[in-house]
Motif scaffolding. Structure first.
Motif, PDB file in Angstrom:
ATOM      1  N   TYR A  41     -47.521 -15.003  13.784  1.00 15.81           N
ATOM      2  CA  TYR A  41     -47.241 -13.806  12.989  1.00 15.81           C
ATOM      3  C   TYR A  41     -47.521 -14.095  11.519  1.00 15.81           C
ATOM      4  CZ  TYR A  41     -44.696 -11.797  16.959  1.00 15.81           C
ATOM      5  OH  TYR A  41     -44.353 -11.282  18.185  1.00 15.81           O
ATOM      6  N   THR A  49     -41.320  -8.649   6.387  1.00 17.43           N
ATOM      7  CA  THR A  49     -41.721  -8.103   7.680  1.00 17.43           C
ATOM      8  C   THR A  49     -42.857  -8.928   8.279  1.00 17.43           C
ATOM      9  OG1 THR A  49     -43.222  -6.543   6.582  1.00 17.43           O
ATOM     10  CG2 THR A  49     -40.995  -5.760   7.102  1.00 17.43           C
ATOM     11  N   THR A  51     -46.215  -9.327  11.095  1.00 17.19           N
ATOM     12  CA  THR A  51     -47.312  -8.684  11.826  1.00 17.19           C
ATOM     13  C   THR A  51     -47.901  -9.688  12.802  1.00 17.19           C
ATOM     14  OG1 THR A  51     -47.853  -7.281   9.926  1.00 17.19           O
ATOM     15  CG2 THR A  51     -49.535  -7.502  11.637  1.00 17.19           C
ATOM     16  N   HIS A  52     -47.964  -9.313  14.066  1.00 19.80           N
ATOM     17  CA  HIS A  52     -48.501 -10.218  15.085  1.00 19.80           C
ATOM     18  C   HIS A  52     -50.000 -10.400  14.890  1.00 19.80           C
ATOM     19  CE1 HIS A  52     -49.990 -11.237  19.216  1.00 19.80           C
ATOM     20  NE2 HIS A  52     -49.029 -12.118  19.080  1.00 19.80           N
ATOM     21  N   TYR A 317     -35.286 -16.215  10.211  1.00 23.38           N
ATOM     22  CA  TYR A 317     -35.723 -15.590  11.463  1.00 23.38           C
ATOM     23  C   TYR A 317     -35.070 -16.341  12.629  1.00 23.38           C
ATOM     24  CZ  TYR A 317     -39.227 -13.710   8.284  1.00 23.38           C
ATOM     25  OH  TYR A 317     -39.845 -13.090   7.221  1.00 23.38           O
ATOM     26  N   LYS A 325     -35.964 -11.317  21.741  1.00 21.47           N
ATOM     27  CA  LYS A 325     -36.080 -10.608  20.463  1.00 21.47           C
ATOM     28  C   LYS A 325     -35.879 -11.562  19.293  1.00 21.47           C
ATOM     29  CE  LYS A 325     -34.479  -6.147  22.275  1.00 21.47           C
ATOM     30  NZ  LYS A 325     -33.477  -5.060  22.133  1.00 21.47           N
ATOM     31  N   THR A 343     -35.923  -6.186  13.749  1.00 21.11           N
ATOM     32  CA  THR A 343     -35.878  -6.859  15.045  1.00 21.11           C
ATOM     33  C   THR A 343     -37.236  -6.713  15.704  1.00 21.11           C
ATOM     34  OG1 THR A 343     -33.528  -6.354  15.313  1.00 21.11           O
ATOM     35  CG2 THR A 343     -34.733  -7.008  17.287  1.00 21.11           C
ATOM     36  N   TYR A 344     -37.753  -7.793  16.284  1.00 21.99           N
ATOM     37  CA  TYR A 344     -39.080  -7.795  16.897  1.00 21.99           C
ATOM     38  C   TYR A 344     -38.982  -8.229  18.353  1.00 21.99           C
ATOM     39  CZ  TYR A 344     -40.535  -7.723  12.002  1.00 21.99           C
ATOM     40  OH  TYR A 344     -40.684  -7.384  10.676  1.00 21.99           O
ATOM     41  N   GLU A 345     -39.715  -7.532  19.212  1.00 20.53           N
ATOM     42  CA  GLU A 345     -39.872  -7.951  20.606  1.00 20.53           C
ATOM     43  C   GLU A 345     -40.971  -9.012  20.627  1.00 20.53           C
ATOM     44  OE1 GLU A 345     -38.314  -6.869  23.343  1.00 20.53           O
ATOM     45  OE2 GLU A 345     -37.302  -5.017  22.726  1.00 20.53           O
ATOM     46  N   VAL A 346     -40.608 -10.268  20.897  1.00 21.04           N
ATOM     47  CA  VAL A 346     -41.604 -11.335  20.790  1.00 21.04           C
ATOM     48  C   VAL A 346     -42.077 -11.865  22.145  1.00 21.04           C
ATOM     49  CG1 VAL A 346     -40.951 -12.060  18.470  1.00 21.04           C
ATOM     50  CG2 VAL A 346     -39.758 -13.044  20.447  1.00 21.04           C
TER      51      VAL A 346
END
Length: 359
Positions: A41, A49, A51-52, A317, A325, A343-346
């Motif tokens: 990311y 924030t 970004t993948h 993080y 997540k 929150t991010y779905e990883v």
């Protein structure tokens, strides 16, 4: 005349741009054991924030990630495949290029380079041992193991001190920390005297963090749900405990184990993760005495096994291993408290988070 004027304007523009500071780039690497990949990311340094960018497939479940001191290479323990892999990091886009893959000699729970980036140190949870691999200047891990030393069951982490003279290996099994002398020239470990720092009963030290001034070392206690602060003797390389503080609120009665621990880059704050209470315990650090003062806990995603702080100390993080997540927090500069902002779905079973910044 017009062309000459345009030429001078162009030169002036180049000179002006050259004196401006280059914008740094930061990247976050996440081991996803349930999907056999390392996710990459890019971090927006203005607001934290993510970004993948890409996924790097690996031959097994990746675990611990490590970056060399010069931030040129990323090393990964591929736990289920019992391999080590090294990657070149592209500083312009954070992408990874495979350099080498070698047998690890077992299922390595933790890896770390020495402070000069010449050797890769590893700790083996199931096998109960530590090992040393030599690193080439181009990031290649040489397959021959320089040294293997049996220790005891559940060797959970390994890290050299800031002076690169001593190495510490916390074990949850024997409830102790192995203390080693480190020969940075030969790449050899030797048992210190005493060889063990014995933790208080039922603590089980798991991971560690070392202060920049090398005066203090902190261990999070997996079973004890606490953090123990130790003084490091700079001459002998041995530890003396002087404080243990809980990672939990006083009214918590459920089951909990600690996982990861990190000092902020400034050294003013320390954080430890709670699995069960599902939180990050936050502390203020007294710069003179090294003592900790609790700032409470910040809620996380389920089972926060790993977390990391960006090198500027602005964001943290934390990965929820159970629900896949990643929780992102801003760190308040004045007091070190955490405020979650995303929150991010990883992906399945994130087991390691590593933040890397390039100037």
């Amino acid at each position: 005349m017009f062309s000459l004027l345009r030429f001078y304007l162009l030169i002036a523009g180049v000179c002006f741009v050259s004196i401006l500071p280059c914008r740094a780039a930061s990247y976050v690497y996440i081991s996803l054991g349930g999907e056999k990949r390392i996710a990459v990311y890019r971090q927006n340094e203005q607001d934290g924030t993510l970004t993948h960018l890409e996924d790097v497939k690996v031959p097994g479940a990746p675990g611990c990630l490590e970056v060399d001191p010069e931030k040129k290479f990323l090393f990964a323990s591929i736990r289920s495949a019992k391999e080590f892999m090294s990657f070149a990091i592209n500083p312009e886009n954070g992408k990874l290029k495979l350099i080498s893959a070698v047998p690890a000699g077992g299922n390595a729970a933790y890896i770390a380079t020495d402070r000069k980036g010449r050797y890769l140190l590893s700790a083996y949870y199931g096998e109960g041992k530590v090992a040393v691999h030599r690193l080439k200047k181009d990031g290649t891990i040489l397959p021959e193991i320089v040294q293997t030393i049996p220790t005891d069951k559940n060797a959970h982490a390994i890290l050299p001190d800031q002076s690169n003279q001593f190495v510490f290996v916390p074990h949850t099994g024997p409830n102790a920390v192995y203390q080693f002398l480190w020969d940075a020239g030969q790449g050899k470990l030797k048992a210190n005297e005493p060889a063990l720092f014995k933790a208080a009963p039922e603590m089980e030290p798991r991971h560690l963090a070392i202060s920049k001034d090398n005066r203090f070392i902190y261990f999070d206690n997996e079973k004890g749900s606490s953090v123990t602060a130790c003084k490091l003797d700079p001459q002998s390389g041995t530890l003396t405990a002087f404080q243990t503080v809980s990672t939990l609120p006083k009214d918590f009665e459920g089951k909990n184990t600690c996982a990861d621990i990190e000092l902020s880059p400034s050294g003013k704050n320390l954080y430890a993760s709670n699995r069960g209470h599902d939180s990050i315990a936050c502390y203020a650090v007294d710069p003179q005495t090294g003592k900790l003062t609790s700032l409470g806990q910040a809620a996380t995603e389920e089972t926060p096994r790993s977390f990391n702080i960006d090198p500027e100390g602005r964001y943290l993080y934390a990965a929820g291993q159970k629900n896949g997540k990643l929780a992102a927090y801003r760190i308040t500069p004045e007091n070190g408290k955490l405020t979650q902002f995303a929150t991010y779905e990883v992906g399945k079973s994130p087991s390691w988070v590593e933040v890397v910044k390039f100037p």
